[in-house]
Design a protein around this motif. Structure first.
Motif, PDB file in Angstrom:
ATOM      1  N   UNK A  99      -7.258  -7.897  13.402  1.00  0.00           N
ATOM      2  CA  UNK A  99      -6.926  -8.999  12.520  1.00  0.00           C
ATOM      3  C   UNK A  99      -7.814  -8.872  11.277  1.00  0.00           C
ATOM      4  N   UNK A 100      -7.200  -8.766  10.096  1.00  0.00           N
ATOM      5  CA  UNK A 100      -7.958  -8.535   8.874  1.00  0.00           C
ATOM      6  C   UNK A 100      -7.580  -9.587   7.828  1.00  0.00           C
ATOM      7  N   UNK A 101      -8.581 -10.229   7.259  1.00  0.00           N
ATOM      8  CA  UNK A 101      -8.374 -11.163   6.145  1.00  0.00           C
ATOM      9  C   UNK A 101      -8.255 -10.342   4.868  1.00  0.00           C
ATOM     10  N   UNK A 102      -7.123 -10.483   4.182  1.00  0.00           N
ATOM     11  CA  UNK A 102      -6.846  -9.712   2.979  1.00  0.00           C
ATOM     12  C   UNK A 102      -6.881 -10.640   1.767  1.00  0.00           C
ATOM     13  N   UNK A 103      -7.629 -10.224   0.754  1.00  0.00           N
ATOM     14  CA  UNK A 103      -7.709 -10.982  -0.495  1.00  0.00           C
ATOM     15  C   UNK A 103      -6.685 -10.415  -1.478  1.00  0.00           C
ATOM     16  N   UNK A 104      -5.862 -11.280  -2.030  1.00  0.00           N
ATOM     17  CA  UNK A 104      -4.849 -10.875  -3.010  1.00  0.00           C
ATOM     18  C   UNK A 104      -5.519 -10.821  -4.388  1.00  0.00           C
ATOM     19  N   UNK A 105      -5.404  -9.690  -5.068  1.00  0.00           N
ATOM     20  CA  UNK A 105      -6.079  -9.468  -6.342  1.00  0.00           C
ATOM     21  C   UNK A 105      -5.219  -9.817  -7.552  1.00  0.00           C
ATOM     22  N   UNK A 106      -3.903  -9.898  -7.362  1.00  0.00           N
ATOM     23  CA  UNK A 106      -2.986 -10.152  -8.479  1.00  0.00           C
ATOM     24  C   UNK A 106      -1.932 -11.160  -8.023  1.00  0.00           C
ATOM     25  N   UNK A 107      -2.120 -12.428  -8.393  1.00  0.00           N
ATOM     26  CA  UNK A 107      -1.172 -13.437  -7.914  1.00  0.00           C
ATOM     27  C   UNK A 107       0.167 -13.389  -8.647  1.00  0.00           C
ATOM     28  N   UNK A 108       0.312 -12.490  -9.629  1.00  0.00           N
ATOM     29  CA  UNK A 108       1.600 -12.268 -10.290  1.00  0.00           C
ATOM     30  C   UNK A 108       2.359 -11.086  -9.700  1.00  0.00           C
ATOM     31  N   UNK A 109       1.738 -10.365  -8.762  1.00  0.00           N
ATOM     32  CA  UNK A 109       2.401  -9.195  -8.180  1.00  0.00           C
ATOM     33  C   UNK A 109       3.666  -9.634  -7.449  1.00  0.00           C
ATOM     34  N   UNK A 110       4.806  -8.940  -7.696  1.00  0.00           N
ATOM     35  CA  UNK A 110       6.056  -9.367  -7.072  1.00  0.00           C
ATOM     36  C   UNK A 110       6.104  -9.203  -5.550  1.00  0.00           C
ATOM     37  N   UNK A 111       5.273  -8.323  -4.994  1.00  0.00           N
ATOM     38  CA  UNK A 111       5.310  -8.114  -3.546  1.00  0.00           C
ATOM     39  C   UNK A 111       4.348  -9.045  -2.812  1.00  0.00           C
ATOM     40  N   UNK A 112       3.086  -9.059  -3.199  1.00  0.00           N
ATOM     41  CA  UNK A 112       2.082  -9.808  -2.440  1.00  0.00           C
ATOM     42  C   UNK A 112       1.488 -10.992  -3.194  1.00  0.00           C
ATOM     43  N   UNK A 113       1.833 -11.175  -4.456  1.00  0.00           N
ATOM     44  CA  UNK A 113       1.248 -12.248  -5.255  1.00  0.00           C
ATOM     45  C   UNK A 113       1.426 -13.630  -4.659  1.00  0.00           C
ATOM     46  N   UNK A 148      -5.780  -2.491   0.245  1.00  0.00           N
ATOM     47  CA  UNK A 148      -4.901  -3.067   1.274  1.00  0.00           C
ATOM     48  C   UNK A 148      -3.452  -3.103   0.793  1.00  0.00           C
ATOM     49  N   UNK A 149      -3.257  -3.139  -0.524  1.00  0.00           N
ATOM     50  CA  UNK A 149      -1.900  -3.117  -1.093  1.00  0.00           C
ATOM     51  C   UNK A 149      -1.975  -2.543  -2.496  1.00  0.00           C
ATOM     52  N   UNK A 150      -0.851  -1.964  -2.935  1.00  0.00           N
ATOM     53  CA  UNK A 150      -0.761  -1.389  -4.277  1.00  0.00           C
ATOM     54  C   UNK A 150       0.669  -1.541  -4.775  1.00  0.00           C
ATOM     55  N   UNK A 151       0.809  -1.587  -6.096  1.00  0.00           N
ATOM     56  CA  UNK A 151       2.136  -1.727  -6.707  1.00  0.00           C
ATOM     57  C   UNK A 151       2.232  -0.901  -7.978  1.00  0.00           C
ATOM     58  N   UNK A 152       3.405  -0.337  -8.188  1.00  0.00           N
ATOM     59  CA  UNK A 152       3.789   0.251  -9.463  1.00  0.00           C
ATOM     60  C   UNK A 152       5.089  -0.458  -9.828  1.00  0.00           C
TER      61      UNK A 152
END
Length: 184
Positions: A99-113, A148-152
């Motif tokens: 179980x891993x707590x993930x911090x979202x770095x870009x709240x505008x990202x279409x996938x994880x924002x 933990x996540x990446x987007x192009x």
């Protein structure tokens, strides 16, 4: 407008069938295809590259990165995408699922924002992306993994280290719904 058709490319992961189920639960047509299936033979509005045991057994996954449709890489699929496009994958400090707590770095990202500011995930970090490819942005991190996540977003290519398809991941279905929006 009809719902998109999304294909899951099976890299022999233990949760691949759950990825197809999550997509169907969201109301889209989904099919699981073997990773040796040529991309040219697949008619889809989006592609999920599944997790799996070995980056050396990803078949024809590279073809799907050039299919001109949105692609979501999950765990091994995320790592493969990074390595194939010039990023770096290395051994993580933490193997096994946790179980891993993930911090979202870009709240505008279409996938994880939409998951901002953070979310709980189920992930293995035996291998992980250590450097994103050119054109990608790091969109999530944790105390055990810097990517933990990446987007192009220009190429509609997305990757997550964690498994959004398993019940242990909070708001995992939301990740699939966000990806479906990119496929519309």
């Amino acid at each position: 407008m009809s719902e998109p058709r999304i294909v899951v490319v099976d890299n022999h992961g233990q949760f691949t069938h759950l990825e197809g189920r999550a997509l169907r639960d969201a109301g889209v047509e989904s099919e699981v295809v073997d990773n040796e299936t040529p991309a040219a033979e697949v008619d889809a509005d989006g592609v999920v590259l599944s997790g799996g045991p070995s980056i050396d057994r990803v078949g024809r996954c590279g073809e799907y990165l050039d299919a001109d449709v949105p692609v979501l890489g999950i765990c091994l699929g995320h790592q493969f995408m990074a390595r194939e496009l010039g990023g770096v994958v290395g051994s993580g400090d933490y193997g096994g699922y946790a179980d891993v707590e993930v911090e979202i770095l870009d709240d505008d990202d279409p996938l994880v924002g939409s998951l901002a500011p953070s979310t709980r995930t189920w992930a293995s970090h035996a291998d992980e992306v250590t450097e994103v490819p050119e054109g990608f942005t790091r969109t999530a991190e944790s105390d055990v993994c810097g990517v933990e996540a990446m987007s192009d977003t220009d190429r509609d290519l997305y990757g997550v280290q964690w498994h959004p398809e398993v019940s242990h991941t909070e708001r995992g279905q939301e990740v699939f719904e966000n990806f479906i929006e990119r496929c519309r």
